[in-house]
Scaffold this motif. Structure first.
Motif, PDB file in Angstrom:
ATOM      1  N   GLN A 131     -11.850   3.988   7.529  1.00  0.00           N
ATOM      2  CA  GLN A 131     -13.323   4.057   7.099  1.00  0.00           C
ATOM      3  C   GLN A 131     -13.674   5.200   7.197  1.00  0.00           C
ATOM      4  OE1 GLN A 131     -15.008   0.935   9.680  1.00  0.00           O
ATOM      5  NE2 GLN A 131     -13.674  -0.495   9.322  1.00  0.00           N
ATOM      6  N   ARG A 132     -13.517   6.003   8.215  1.00  0.00           N
ATOM      7  CA  ARG A 132     -14.229   7.381   8.377  1.00  0.00           C
ATOM      8  C   ARG A 132     -13.748   8.279   7.349  1.00  0.00           C
ATOM      9  NH1 ARG A 132     -13.231   9.188  14.552  1.00  0.00           N
ATOM     10  NH2 ARG A 132     -14.802   7.860  15.574  1.00  0.00           N
ATOM     11  N   VAL A 133     -12.477   8.177   6.853  1.00  0.00           N
ATOM     12  CA  VAL A 133     -12.080   9.160   5.942  1.00  0.00           C
ATOM     13  C   VAL A 133     -12.381   8.852   4.427  1.00  0.00           C
ATOM     14  CG1 VAL A 133     -10.058  10.132   4.919  1.00  0.00           C
ATOM     15  CG2 VAL A 133      -9.973   9.785   7.265  1.00  0.00           C
ATOM     16  N   ILE A 134     -12.644   7.661   4.101  1.00  0.00           N
ATOM     17  CA  ILE A 134     -13.122   7.136   2.877  1.00  0.00           C
ATOM     18  C   ILE A 134     -14.696   7.613   2.975  1.00  0.00           C
ATOM     19  CG2 ILE A 134     -14.438   5.231   1.848  1.00  0.00           C
ATOM     20  CD1 ILE A 134     -11.999   3.492   2.750  1.00  0.00           C
ATOM     21  N   LYS A 135     -15.409   7.803   4.148  1.00  0.00           N
ATOM     22  CA  LYS A 135     -16.817   8.212   4.271  1.00  0.00           C
ATOM     23  C   LYS A 135     -16.767   9.660   4.160  1.00  0.00           C
ATOM     24  CE  LYS A 135     -20.933   7.171   6.906  1.00  0.00           C
ATOM     25  NZ  LYS A 135     -21.306   7.154   8.276  1.00  0.00           N
ATOM     26  N   ARG A 136     -15.723  10.312   4.580  1.00  0.00           N
ATOM     27  CA  ARG A 136     -15.702  11.756   4.541  1.00  0.00           C
ATOM     28  C   ARG A 136     -15.500  12.375   3.117  1.00  0.00           C
ATOM     29  NH1 ARG A 136     -10.940  14.481   8.195  1.00  0.00           N
ATOM     30  NH2 ARG A 136      -9.604  13.807   6.411  1.00  0.00           N
ATOM     31  N   GLY A 137     -14.888  11.513   2.432  1.00  0.00           N
ATOM     32  CA  GLY A 137     -14.940  11.738   1.019  1.00  0.00           C
ATOM     33  C   GLY A 137     -14.113  12.944   0.654  1.00  0.00           C
ATOM     34  N   ASN A 138     -14.883  13.968  -0.038  1.00  0.00           N
ATOM     35  CA  ASN A 138     -14.493  15.137  -0.471  1.00  0.00           C
ATOM     36  C   ASN A 138     -14.353  16.346   0.538  1.00  0.00           C
ATOM     37  OD1 ASN A 138     -13.199  14.212  -2.842  1.00  0.00           O
ATOM     38  ND2 ASN A 138     -15.309  14.502  -3.749  1.00  0.00           N
ATOM     39  N   ASN A 139     -14.971  15.921   1.715  1.00  0.00           N
ATOM     40  CA  ASN A 139     -15.403  16.804   2.654  1.00  0.00           C
ATOM     41  C   ASN A 139     -14.205  17.240   3.700  1.00  0.00           C
ATOM     42  OD1 ASN A 139     -17.300  18.646   3.751  1.00  0.00           O
ATOM     43  ND2 ASN A 139     -18.321  16.798   5.234  1.00  0.00           N
ATOM     44  N   HIS A 140     -13.100  17.594   2.961  1.00  0.00           N
ATOM     45  CA  HIS A 140     -11.951  18.034   3.687  1.00  0.00           C
ATOM     46  C   HIS A 140     -11.232  19.133   3.076  1.00  0.00           C
ATOM     47  CE1 HIS A 140      -7.911  17.774   5.518  1.00  0.00           C
ATOM     48  NE2 HIS A 140      -8.802  17.464   6.911  1.00  0.00           N
ATOM     49  N   GLN A 141     -10.506  20.073   3.611  1.00  0.00           N
ATOM     50  CA  GLN A 141      -9.889  21.157   3.134  1.00  0.00           C
ATOM     51  C   GLN A 141      -8.772  20.586   2.030  1.00  0.00           C
ATOM     52  OE1 GLN A 141     -10.381  20.775   6.258  1.00  0.00           O
ATOM     53  NE2 GLN A 141     -10.676  22.620   7.360  1.00  0.00           N
ATOM     54  N   SER A 142      -7.877  19.545   2.222  1.00  0.00           N
ATOM     55  CA  SER A 142      -6.987  19.236   1.413  1.00  0.00           C
ATOM     56  C   SER A 142      -6.705  17.607   1.169  1.00  0.00           C
ATOM     57  CB  SER A 142      -5.541  19.465   1.920  1.00  0.00           C
ATOM     58  OG  SER A 142      -5.596  18.639   3.172  1.00  0.00           O
ATOM     59  N   ILE A 143      -7.617  16.634   2.032  1.00  0.00           N
ATOM     60  CA  ILE A 143      -7.364  15.567   1.618  1.00  0.00           C
ATOM     61  C   ILE A 143      -8.929  15.047   0.927  1.00  0.00           C
ATOM     62  CG2 ILE A 143      -7.230  13.019   2.532  1.00  0.00           C
ATOM     63  CD1 ILE A 143      -5.888  14.329   4.953  1.00  0.00           C
ATOM     64  N   LYS A 144      -8.658  15.368  -0.451  1.00  0.00           N
ATOM     65  CA  LYS A 144      -9.959  15.086  -1.495  1.00  0.00           C
ATOM     66  C   LYS A 144      -9.693  13.988  -2.033  1.00  0.00           C
ATOM     67  CE  LYS A 144     -11.285  19.720  -1.269  1.00  0.00           C
ATOM     68  NZ  LYS A 144     -12.345  20.047  -0.779  1.00  0.00           N
ATOM     69  N   TRP A 145     -10.954  13.158  -1.717  1.00  0.00           N
ATOM     70  CA  TRP A 145     -10.768  11.637  -1.814  1.00  0.00           C
ATOM     71  C   TRP A 145     -10.740  11.306  -3.526  1.00  0.00           C
ATOM     72  CZ3 TRP A 145      -9.982   7.602   0.831  1.00  0.00           C
ATOM     73  CH2 TRP A 145     -10.133   6.338   0.439  1.00  0.00           C
ATOM     74  N   ASP A 146     -11.645  12.205  -4.371  1.00  0.00           N
ATOM     75  CA  ASP A 146     -11.957  12.176  -5.645  1.00  0.00           C
ATOM     76  C   ASP A 146     -10.730  12.458  -6.541  1.00  0.00           C
ATOM     77  OD1 ASP A 146     -14.234  11.179  -5.304  1.00  0.00           O
ATOM     78  OD2 ASP A 146     -15.381  13.059  -5.865  1.00  0.00           O
ATOM     79  N   GLU A 147      -9.927  13.147  -5.687  1.00  0.00           N
ATOM     80  CA  GLU A 147      -8.850  13.927  -6.436  1.00  0.00           C
ATOM     81  C   GLU A 147      -7.532  13.048  -6.206  1.00  0.00           C
ATOM     82  OE1 GLU A 147      -8.631  18.176  -5.628  1.00  0.00           O
ATOM     83  OE2 GLU A 147     -10.867  18.423  -6.361  1.00  0.00           O
ATOM     84  N   LEU A 148      -7.297  12.644  -5.118  1.00  0.00           N
ATOM     85  CA  LEU A 148      -6.077  11.864  -4.658  1.00  0.00           C
ATOM     86  C   LEU A 148      -6.086  10.431  -4.940  1.00  0.00           C
ATOM     87  CD1 LEU A 148      -5.193  13.678  -1.347  1.00  0.00           C
ATOM     88  CD2 LEU A 148      -3.917  13.850  -3.564  1.00  0.00           C
ATOM     89  N   GLY A 149      -7.475   9.766  -4.708  1.00  0.00           N
ATOM     90  CA  GLY A 149      -7.704   8.326  -4.841  1.00  0.00           C
ATOM     91  C   GLY A 149      -7.242   7.729  -3.553  1.00  0.00           C
ATOM     92  N   GLU A 150      -7.970   6.374  -3.426  1.00  0.00           N
ATOM     93  CA  GLU A 150      -7.593   5.597  -2.391  1.00  0.00           C
ATOM     94  C   GLU A 150      -6.102   5.225  -1.896  1.00  0.00           C
ATOM     95  OE1 GLU A 150     -10.182   2.250  -2.023  1.00  0.00           O
ATOM     96  OE2 GLU A 150      -8.764   1.168  -0.878  1.00  0.00           O
ATOM     97  N   LYS A 151      -5.453   4.902  -2.847  1.00  0.00           N
ATOM     98  CA  LYS A 151      -3.916   4.701  -2.705  1.00  0.00           C
ATOM     99  C   LYS A 151      -3.276   6.006  -1.900  1.00  0.00           C
ATOM    100  CE  LYS A 151      -0.409   2.372  -4.810  1.00  0.00           C
ATOM    101  NZ  LYS A 151       0.623   2.198  -5.944  1.00  0.00           N
ATOM    102  N   LYS A 152      -3.289   7.179  -2.598  1.00  0.00           N
ATOM    103  CA  LYS A 152      -2.523   8.154  -2.030  1.00  0.00           C
ATOM    104  C   LYS A 152      -3.351   8.526  -0.552  1.00  0.00           C
ATOM    105  CE  LYS A 152      -0.655  10.844  -5.410  1.00  0.00           C
ATOM    106  NZ  LYS A 152      -1.183  11.193  -7.020  1.00  0.00           N
ATOM    107  N   VAL A 153      -4.501   8.613  -0.533  1.00  0.00           N
ATOM    108  CA  VAL A 153      -4.894   9.102   0.800  1.00  0.00           C
ATOM    109  C   VAL A 153      -4.461   7.890   1.771  1.00  0.00           C
ATOM    110  CG1 VAL A 153      -7.198   9.233   2.194  1.00  0.00           C
ATOM    111  CG2 VAL A 153      -7.022  10.080  -0.128  1.00  0.00           C
TER     112      VAL A 153
END
Ligand code: GDP
Ligand code: MG
Length: 233
Positions: free
Chosen positions: A128-150
């Motif tokens: 839940q937190r990482v979904i909420k963190r979204g793109n606010n991380h150095q390498s785990i970018k939600w929009d680019e990787l998508g839910e399945k990959k993250v």
């Protein structure tokens, strides 16, 4: 003259190695601690290290620790396996004298963020937190990787996770181990308080006085607004 490594005094320096999986609040907890001790505590993040030389994590940490006013540096990486913890201790041995005087006494404090008996709660909350963190991380970018990959990356860490085992190497090399409990609500605030209390007890020379609850609260609230400055990949 033999060096007395048991002696802890105002010249002793400290490193903190977390043991964790993604999203447990390592960076938030570290930032809150840095907010409390901006002059004497530092924070180096593996996620800020670009380039091939992985030992840069330790090199940068020791470079920072070598500064005269620096007392404690948090070496922020998951270290979720024995192999990674062993690697940190090996790098430390190998590289220490390149940065610090040969007789510098360094104590290593472990902070376990992911209680082995709470892994299913940890899975739910960190996702839940990482979904909420979204793109606010150095390498785990939600929009680019998508839910399945993250979620795949996060599950990989959980699957490979080797909780601390103080009776065996390398976990028997820590001078102090702080075992955090994982609670849902504001776990990083609870973490900061427990870390301050346990270090104050074991090494009062590093934390002679625990900051007031108001100061701790403010440091935690500021840490929730942390945004990374480096972009990886
Ligand atoms: P790391 O992967 O272990 O470094 O985890 P982070 O520190 O990046 O935390 C993951 C996300 O959870 C971030 O967006 C944080 O802002 C958020 N977070 C961490 N700790 C807390 C907490 O105690 N309360 C709340 N509300 N959010 C938190
Ligand atoms: Mg982090």
């Amino acid at each position: 003259n033999a060096i007395d490594y048991d002696k802890v005094d105002e010249h002793t320096k400290f490193l903190i190695f977390p043991i964790s999986v993604i999203g447990c609040g390592k960076t938030t907890t570290s930032q809150a601690l840095i907010n409390l001790f901006p002059e004497s505590w530092g924070h180096i993040q593996n996620d800020d290290i670009t380039g091939k030389d992985k030992s840069q994590l330790m090199k940068k940490s020791l470079e920072l620790l070598a500064k005269q006013e620096m007392r404690c540096v948090i070496v922020d990486r998951n270290n979720h396996q024995f192999r990674e913890r062993k690697q940190l201790f090996e790098w430390l041995d190998e590289l220490k004298e390149n940065y610090l005087a040969y007789d510098t006494n360094i104590k290593v404090i472990g902070v376990s963020f992911a209680a082995h008996d709470k892994l299913s709660e940890i899975r739910d909350i960190t996702m839940q937190r990482v979904i909420k963190r979204g793109n606010n991380h150095q390498s785990i970018k939600w929009d680019e990787l998508g839910e399945k990959k993250v979620l795949g990356i996060m599950n990989g860490f959980l699957k490979r996770y080797q909780p601390i085992c103080l009776g065996r190497s390398p976990d028997n090399l820590f001078d102090l181990m702080i075992e955090l409990d994982f609670g849902e609500k504001d776990s990083s605030l609870t973490n900061v308080k427990q870390i301050l209390n346990e270090i104050h007890k074991a090494y009062p020379i590093l934390i002679p006085d625990i900051p007031t609850p108001d100061r701790i609260d403010a440091a935690f609230r500021k840490s929730l607004e942390y945004k990374p400055t480096v972009r990886k990949i």
